[in-house]
Design an enzyme around this catalytic site. Structure first.
Site, PDB file in Angstrom:
ATOM      1  N   HIS A 100       0.875  -1.183   0.000  1.00  0.00           N
ATOM      2  CA  HIS A 100       0.000   0.000   0.000  1.00  0.00           C
ATOM      3  C   HIS A 100       0.908   1.226   0.000  1.00  0.00           C
ATOM      4  CE1 HIS A 100      -2.513  -2.652   2.791  1.00  0.00           C
ATOM      5  NE2 HIS A 100      -3.333  -2.438   1.814  1.00  0.00           N
ATOM      6  N   ASP A 103       2.234   2.039   3.444  1.00  0.00           N
ATOM      7  CA  ASP A 103       3.167   1.086   4.053  1.00  0.00           C
ATOM      8  C   ASP A 103       4.592   1.536   3.871  1.00  0.00           C
ATOM      9  OD1 ASP A 103       1.170  -0.780   4.409  1.00  0.00           O
ATOM     10  OD2 ASP A 103       1.551  -1.736   2.474  1.00  0.00           O
ATOM     11  N   GLU A 231     -11.171  -6.993  -3.942  1.00  0.00           N
ATOM     12  CA  GLU A 231     -10.974  -8.012  -2.904  1.00  0.00           C
ATOM     13  C   GLU A 231     -12.152  -8.060  -1.939  1.00  0.00           C
ATOM     14  OE1 GLU A 231      -7.131  -8.181  -1.041  1.00  0.00           O
ATOM     15  OE2 GLU A 231      -8.029  -8.773   0.867  1.00  0.00           O
ATOM     16  N   GLU A 267      -9.102 -13.884  -0.748  1.00  0.00           N
ATOM     17  CA  GLU A 267      -8.310 -14.185   0.441  1.00  0.00           C
ATOM     18  C   GLU A 267      -8.992 -15.269   1.268  1.00  0.00           C
ATOM     19  OE1 GLU A 267      -6.770 -10.788   2.411  1.00  0.00           O
ATOM     20  OE2 GLU A 267      -6.835 -11.745   4.370  1.00  0.00           O
ATOM     21  N   HIS A 270     -10.824 -14.157   4.454  1.00  0.00           N
ATOM     22  CA  HIS A 270     -12.040 -13.396   4.133  1.00  0.00           C
ATOM     23  C   HIS A 270     -13.150 -14.333   3.667  1.00  0.00           C
ATOM     24  CE1 HIS A 270      -9.455  -9.550   3.365  1.00  0.00           C
ATOM     25  NE2 HIS A 270      -9.348 -10.025   4.593  1.00  0.00           N
ATOM     26  N   ASP A 295      -4.874 -13.855  -2.044  1.00  0.00           N
ATOM     27  CA  ASP A 295      -4.191 -13.451  -0.816  1.00  0.00           C
ATOM     28  C   ASP A 295      -4.136 -14.692   0.067  1.00  0.00           C
ATOM     29  OD1 ASP A 295      -3.505 -10.925  -1.473  1.00  0.00           O
ATOM     30  OD2 ASP A 295      -4.754  -9.921   0.009  1.00  0.00           O
ATOM     31  N   ASP A 306     -10.400 -11.771  11.578  1.00  0.00           N
ATOM     32  CA  ASP A 306      -9.413 -11.911  10.514  1.00  0.00           C
ATOM     33  C   ASP A 306      -8.024 -12.085  11.132  1.00  0.00           C
ATOM     34  OD1 ASP A 306      -8.490 -11.946   7.955  1.00  0.00           O
ATOM     35  OD2 ASP A 306      -8.770  -9.814   7.577  1.00  0.00           O
ATOM     36  N   ASP A 308      -5.423 -13.634   9.842  1.00  0.00           N
ATOM     37  CA  ASP A 308      -4.340 -13.502   8.847  1.00  0.00           C
ATOM     38  C   ASP A 308      -3.124 -14.360   9.171  1.00  0.00           C
ATOM     39  OD1 ASP A 308      -5.582 -11.728   7.103  1.00  0.00           O
ATOM     40  OD2 ASP A 308      -4.857  -9.957   8.169  1.00  0.00           O
ATOM     41  N   ASP A 338      -0.697 -12.563   2.426  1.00  0.00           N
ATOM     42  CA  ASP A 338      -1.338 -11.531   3.233  1.00  0.00           C
ATOM     43  C   ASP A 338      -1.503 -12.117   4.640  1.00  0.00           C
ATOM     44  OD1 ASP A 338      -2.627  -9.329   4.091  1.00  0.00           O
ATOM     45  OD2 ASP A 338      -4.415  -9.572   2.871  1.00  0.00           O
TER      46      ASP A 338
END
Ligand code: XUL
Ligand code: CO
Length: 437
Positions: A100, A103, A231, A267, A270, A295, A306, A308, A338
């Site tokens: 991003h 980031d 996404e 993802e 998700h 992802d 989430d 991750d 991700d």
């Protein structure tokens, strides 16, 4: 000075490898179904988690030990971090990364200064890409952290928030093009609502579509030819995210004429938050012609948010690779990790353990998926299960030769439907288990 002096380039040592920092399964150039593993996966490191994740949670601050981070989030610190990121990715042996805008570079007081900061870091990213050959899988913009986006970005009731987001995405499209990115992902973050009393949902959807059209138009204008992705991300942070799941996203893209330009970035965590399996989401996207990128992560089903996590579940990676093999694999997309190391895994070397494990789990999943396909029994079962559609009345229905009246006549003559056959779910689960090795 190297940030990871204790780590050498990670090598493939085979399944008997004892070192935790060696690949046991991922052998980049090994061919599976005639294609090198590295081309099946197109692995990517997610900058936001791996280099910006501090390990904070709602109950406490970050825990990560990152010796290369300076005390202030300056441009100098950001460029130093970018070099560390490339040292990491080079040692890991991944061909791609994603980031991003926020980031990689700190935000300035005003947009112009923010863009200047970003340009300074992008210069370093470009140098490092050229030095290492590592490429940008996709770029994206952070349209959710800054308080100006509290009500959303493209779907905000505040037109200026929309305008700021447009400026941000314009810049990131230019940056993504400059870095030769293969794609651009829309992940709205806060595009949704908490309460319908204060929300004009129709107007917000219209605005989201207008925003995406502007992005597509601007990409065309500047000659950015990368693939756009959308996404799905249900539940967090708003109660009703507009990008809830693949089906909702595909409907949105079609309804607003964006389907020619935007595919899905899907993802695993998700998918489960939307009440689907990852296999379902991938299969649904692929059958509709929207399979774009993945992802790669997974979520702890006992926690329900989430999480991750790095994907280490062989069944999950097998299912993902089965769908990818079935539909011919990635074109512009790839497997972007991700995923974040746990708050308790705070040492820099944990970043290596996490990615090595994820890459090995996918390599194993790929080999199992290829074995399931080579074995052929699953495909044979599926084919036979639908055999009634291959001839007789089934083939005639598929061929458009029937309506309700002719089918009624057919059944009145026949009297009753042919007997059903068992779905053999348990037998098939056993079959898969016999091939998971
Ligand atoms: C957040 C998420 C993002 C997107 C990219 O949940 O998945 O990392 O993948 O913006
Ligand atoms: Co994601």
């Amino acid at each position: 000075m190297a940030a990871f002096p204790e780590v050498q380039k990670i090598r493939y040592e085979g399944s008997r490898a004892k070192s935790p920092l060696a690949f046991q399964q991922y052998n980049a150039d090994e061919l599976v179904e005639g294609k090198a593993m590295k081309d099946h996966f197109r692995f990517s490191v997610a900058y936001w988690h791996t280099f910006r994740g501090a390990g904070s949670d709602p109950f406490g601050p970050g825990t990560m030990l990152r010796p290369w981070e300076g005390p202030v989030d300056s441009v100098e610190n950001a460029t130093n971090r970018a070099r560390v990121a490339f040292e990491f990715m080079e040692k890991l042996g991944v061909p791609f990364y994603c980031f991003h805008d926020r980031d990689v570079a700190p935000e300035g007081a005003m947009l112009a200064e923010t863009n200047k900061n970003l340009d300074a870091v992008v210069k370093v990213l470009k140098e490092e890409q050229q030095r290492t050959g590592i490429k940008l899988l996709w770029g994206t913009a952070n349209l959710f952290s800054n308080p100006r986006y509290m009500h959303g970005a493209a779907t905000s009731p505040n037109a200026d928030a929309f305008a700021f987001a447009a400026a941000q995405v314009k810049k990131m499209l230019e940056v993504t093009k400059e870095l030769g990115g293969a794609g651009y992902t829309f992940w709205g973050g806060r595009e949704g609502y908490q309460n319908l009393w204060n929300t004009d949902m129709k107007r917000e959807f219209d605005h989201l579509a207008r925003f995406m059209h502007m992005a597509v138009d601007y990409a065309r204008e500047i000659g950015f030819t990368g693939q756009f992705y959308f996404e799905p991300k249900p539940k967090e942070p708003t109660k009703h995210q507009y990008d809830f799941d693949v089906a909702a996203c595909v409907n949105f893209l079609r309804a607003y004429g964006l389907d020619k330009n935007v595919k899905m970035n899907i993802e695993a965590n998700h998918a489960t938050l939307a009440g689907h399996s990852m296999q379902h989401e991938l299969e649904y996207a692929a059958m509709q012609g929207f399979l774009g990128s993945v992802d790669a992560n997974y979520g702890d089903l006992m926690l329900g948010w989430d999480t991750d996590q790095f994907p280490t579940d062989i069944y999950l990676t097998t299912q993902i690779m089965l769908v990818l093999l079935k539909y011919g694999g990635f074109t512009t997309g790839g497997l972007n990790f991700d995923a974040k190391v746990r708050r308790e895994s705070f040492e820099p070397v944990d970043l290596f353990h996490a990615h090595v494990g994820g890459m090995d789990a996918f390599a194993r999943g790929l080999k199992i998926a290829a074995a399931i396909r080579a074995d052929g029994r699953l495909a044979e079962f599926l084919k036979n299960r639908y055999a009634s559609w291959d001839s007789g009345v089934g083939a005639e229905i598929e061929g458009g030769k029937h309506g309700f009246k002719s089918l009624e006549a057919y059944m009145l003559k026949k009297g009753d439907a042919a007997a059903n056959q068992s779905g053999r779910q348990e037998m098939l689960e056993n079959l898969i288990n016999s091939l998971v090795q």
